[in-house]
Motif scaffolding. Structure first.
Motif, PDB file in Angstrom:
ATOM      1  N   UNK A 224      10.812 -14.930   4.160  1.00 26.16           N
ATOM      2  CA  UNK A 224      11.763 -14.226   5.038  1.00 26.16           C
ATOM      3  C   UNK A 224      11.528 -14.586   6.497  1.00 26.16           C
ATOM      4  N   UNK A 225      12.453 -14.221   7.326  1.00 23.38           N
ATOM      5  CA  UNK A 225      12.297 -14.424   8.766  1.00 23.38           C
ATOM      6  C   UNK A 225      11.125 -13.585   9.272  1.00 23.38           C
ATOM      7  N   UNK A 226      10.202 -14.175  10.014  1.00 20.87           N
ATOM      8  CA  UNK A 226       9.030 -13.411  10.491  1.00 20.87           C
ATOM      9  C   UNK A 226       9.438 -12.222  11.347  1.00 20.87           C
ATOM     10  N   UNK A 227       8.677 -11.167  11.240  1.00 19.27           N
ATOM     11  CA  UNK A 227       8.907  -9.982  12.066  1.00 19.27           C
ATOM     12  C   UNK A 227       8.213 -10.203  13.407  1.00 19.27           C
ATOM     13  N   UNK A 228       8.977 -10.157  14.482  1.00 16.40           N
ATOM     14  CA  UNK A 228       8.418 -10.402  15.822  1.00 16.40           C
ATOM     15  C   UNK A 228       8.418  -9.164  16.701  1.00 16.40           C
ATOM     16  N   UNK A 229       9.109  -8.133  16.277  1.00 15.00           N
ATOM     17  CA  UNK A 229       9.193  -6.901  17.069  1.00 15.00           C
ATOM     18  C   UNK A 229       7.929  -6.067  16.855  1.00 15.00           C
ATOM     19  N   UNK A 230       7.090  -5.897  17.891  1.00 18.01           N
ATOM     20  CA  UNK A 230       5.849  -5.117  17.741  1.00 18.01           C
ATOM     21  C   UNK A 230       6.102  -3.700  17.252  1.00 18.01           C
ATOM     22  N   UNK A 231       7.200  -3.115  17.691  1.00 13.77           N
ATOM     23  CA  UNK A 231       7.520  -1.756  17.270  1.00 13.77           C
ATOM     24  C   UNK A 231       7.766  -1.689  15.776  1.00 13.77           C
ATOM     25  N   UNK A 236       5.680  -0.255   9.937  1.00  7.15           N
ATOM     26  CA  UNK A 236       5.971  -0.841   8.632  1.00  7.15           C
ATOM     27  C   UNK A 236       5.882   0.224   7.539  1.00  7.15           C
ATOM     28  N   UNK A 237       6.818   0.173   6.631  1.00  3.83           N
ATOM     29  CA  UNK A 237       6.808   1.093   5.479  1.00  3.83           C
ATOM     30  C   UNK A 237       6.885   0.231   4.224  1.00  3.83           C
ATOM     31  N   UNK A 238       5.720  -0.054   3.675  1.00  2.00           N
ATOM     32  CA  UNK A 238       5.621  -0.952   2.522  1.00  2.00           C
ATOM     33  C   UNK A 238       5.438  -0.131   1.254  1.00  2.00           C
ATOM     34  N   UNK A 239       6.272  -0.395   0.272  1.00  2.00           N
ATOM     35  CA  UNK A 239       6.200   0.321  -1.000  1.00  2.00           C
ATOM     36  C   UNK A 239       5.702  -0.610  -2.111  1.00  2.00           C
ATOM     37  N   UNK A 240       4.964  -0.038  -3.040  1.00  2.00           N
ATOM     38  CA  UNK A 240       4.461  -0.803  -4.173  1.00  2.00           C
ATOM     39  C   UNK A 240       5.311  -0.543  -5.407  1.00  2.00           C
ATOM     40  N   UNK A 241       5.642  -1.626  -6.087  1.00  2.00           N
ATOM     41  CA  UNK A 241       6.346  -1.525  -7.372  1.00  2.00           C
ATOM     42  C   UNK A 241       5.438  -2.113  -8.439  1.00  2.00           C
ATOM     43  N   UNK A 242       5.121  -1.325  -9.453  1.00  2.00           N
ATOM     44  CA  UNK A 242       4.200  -1.760 -10.493  1.00  2.00           C
ATOM     45  C   UNK A 242       4.951  -2.228 -11.733  1.00  2.00           C
ATOM     46  N   UNK A 243       4.419  -3.255 -12.345  1.00  2.00           N
ATOM     47  CA  UNK A 243       4.952  -3.758 -13.603  1.00  2.00           C
ATOM     48  C   UNK A 243       3.866  -3.702 -14.666  1.00  2.00           C
ATOM     49  N   UNK A 244       4.301  -3.558 -15.895  1.00  2.00           N
ATOM     50  CA  UNK A 244       3.381  -3.539 -17.038  1.00  2.00           C
ATOM     51  C   UNK A 244       2.262  -2.518 -16.838  1.00  2.00           C
ATOM     52  N   UNK A 245       2.658  -1.328 -16.375  1.00  2.00           N
ATOM     53  CA  UNK A 245       1.681  -0.253 -16.229  1.00  2.00           C
ATOM     54  C   UNK A 245       0.654  -0.469 -15.147  1.00  2.00           C
ATOM     55  N   UNK A 249       1.441  -5.941  -9.414  1.00  2.00           N
ATOM     56  CA  UNK A 249       1.896  -5.161  -8.265  1.00  2.00           C
ATOM     57  C   UNK A 249       2.769  -6.006  -7.361  1.00  2.00           C
ATOM     58  N   UNK A 250       3.930  -5.449  -7.007  1.00  2.00           N
ATOM     59  CA  UNK A 250       4.834  -6.093  -6.053  1.00  2.00           C
ATOM     60  C   UNK A 250       4.952  -5.175  -4.827  1.00  2.00           C
ATOM     61  N   UNK A 251       4.999  -5.759  -3.639  1.00  2.00           N
ATOM     62  CA  UNK A 251       5.092  -4.984  -2.406  1.00  2.00           C
ATOM     63  C   UNK A 251       6.368  -5.357  -1.662  1.00  2.00           C
ATOM     64  N   UNK A 252       7.100  -4.337  -1.256  1.00  2.00           N
ATOM     65  CA  UNK A 252       8.384  -4.555  -0.577  1.00  2.00           C
ATOM     66  C   UNK A 252       8.556  -3.528   0.526  1.00  2.00           C
ATOM     67  N   UNK A 253       9.418  -3.882   1.485  1.00  2.00           N
ATOM     68  CA  UNK A 253       9.782  -2.926   2.526  1.00  2.00           C
ATOM     69  C   UNK A 253      10.609  -1.792   1.924  1.00  2.00           C
ATOM     70  N   UNK A 254      10.400  -0.617   2.424  1.00  2.00           N
ATOM     71  CA  UNK A 254      11.211   0.510   1.957  1.00  2.00           C
ATOM     72  C   UNK A 254      12.656   0.281   2.365  1.00  2.00           C
ATOM     73  N   UNK A 255      13.559   0.711   1.530  1.00  2.00           N
ATOM     74  CA  UNK A 255      14.981   0.495   1.811  1.00  2.00           C
ATOM     75  C   UNK A 255      15.404   1.290   3.038  1.00  2.00           C
TER      76      UNK A 255
END
Length: 255
Positions: A224-231, A236-245, A249-255
């Motif tokens: 993805x395009x790098x985040x350059x805004x310090x604010x 950052x709000x990073x959420x974890x999505x788990x697979x196969x119990x 683990x996958x990590x994504x930005x919160x919607x």
């Protein structure tokens, strides 16, 4: 003289395994009379080693030059809780690192393996992938019909050397990753459970897992395009999505 220089450089570029004497001979066949020493000087000035040793294309050179048209495959063995041995056949694209799990079976017969090859060809056609080579080892589980199916599709089989796993290193690394990140951490009940786990890992591997070999991008998604805004970085709000119990683990930005 400029046209001769361009022709010499073109021949060197299109035939990296040729030394200056081979290029000189080709020029003579074309009716272009020029001294061998002139060919040597043109190559040297262009920063190309004119010596014949330059030609000895290494295996690494082949992999780099053909990456966009190169596939590799291998069998992976695993054992279920009941002690049944299952064989997984997978194929990887060298350029993108995309993995395709072709199937799993307790009995990799010639018919089963050939059908897997046919499925692969159809999948490649649907994805508009123009492969020219497929690296495989000399495992007896690969029947002649497997090679024939791929040859009919314009894919040449390249056999790795005996006891030389590094010749198929990219595929071998996937096998290691599959064992380390999935199979060594999962109790496999049966063939159906194995296929389910492999499909989850295939999607994870292609869509989320970063790969150093492609600058930490993912096979199906660029970085993805790098985040350059310090604010924005601060909040950052990073959420974890788990697979196969929780095995994956996958990590994504919160919607």
């Amino acid at each position: 003289m400029r046209s001769i220089r361009l022709l010499v450089l073109r021949l060197a570029r299109e035939n990296s395994h040729w030394g200056y004497r081979r290029i000189h001979g080709e020029l003579l066949v074309l009716g272009v009379t020029v001294a061998a020493s002139t060919v040597w000087e043109i190559l040297r000035e262009a920063g190309i080693d004119p010596a014949h040793e330059r030609a000895s294309s290494t295996w690494a050179d082949f992999l780099r030059s053909q990456a966009d048209a190169l596939l590799a495959c291998d069998f992976l063995e695993t054992v279920t809780l009941s002690g049944a041995r299952l064989y997984v056949l997978a194929v990887i694209e060298h350029a993108s690192r995309r993995i395709r799990v072709l199937g799993a079976t307790a009995d990799p017969t010639a018919t089963w393996v050939a059908q897997a090859a046919k499925n692969l060809v159809m999948d490649l056609e649907d994805a508009s992938i123009r492969a020219r080579f497929l690296i495989r080892d000399r495992d007896g589980k690969f029947p002649a019909l497997f090679d024939a199916v791929l040859n009919d599709a314009g894919i040449e089989i390249v056999l790795s050397g005996v006891r030389m796993p590094r010749m198929n290193s990219i595929m071998e690394r996937w096998v290691q990753a599959c064992r380390r990140e999935l199979l060594d951490r999962t109790l496999i009940w049966n063939q159906r459970h194995l296929l389910h786990a492999l499909r989850e890992f295939e999607d994870f591997y292609n869509s989320h897992r970063p790969h150093q070999g492609i600058a930490n991008a993912r096979p199906l998604h660029p970085l993805p395009t790098p985040i350059t805004d310090p604010e924005q970085i601060t909040h950052l709000d990073i959420r974890r999505h788990q697979r196969l119990g929780g095995i994956l683990n996958e990590y994504q930005h919160a919607a």
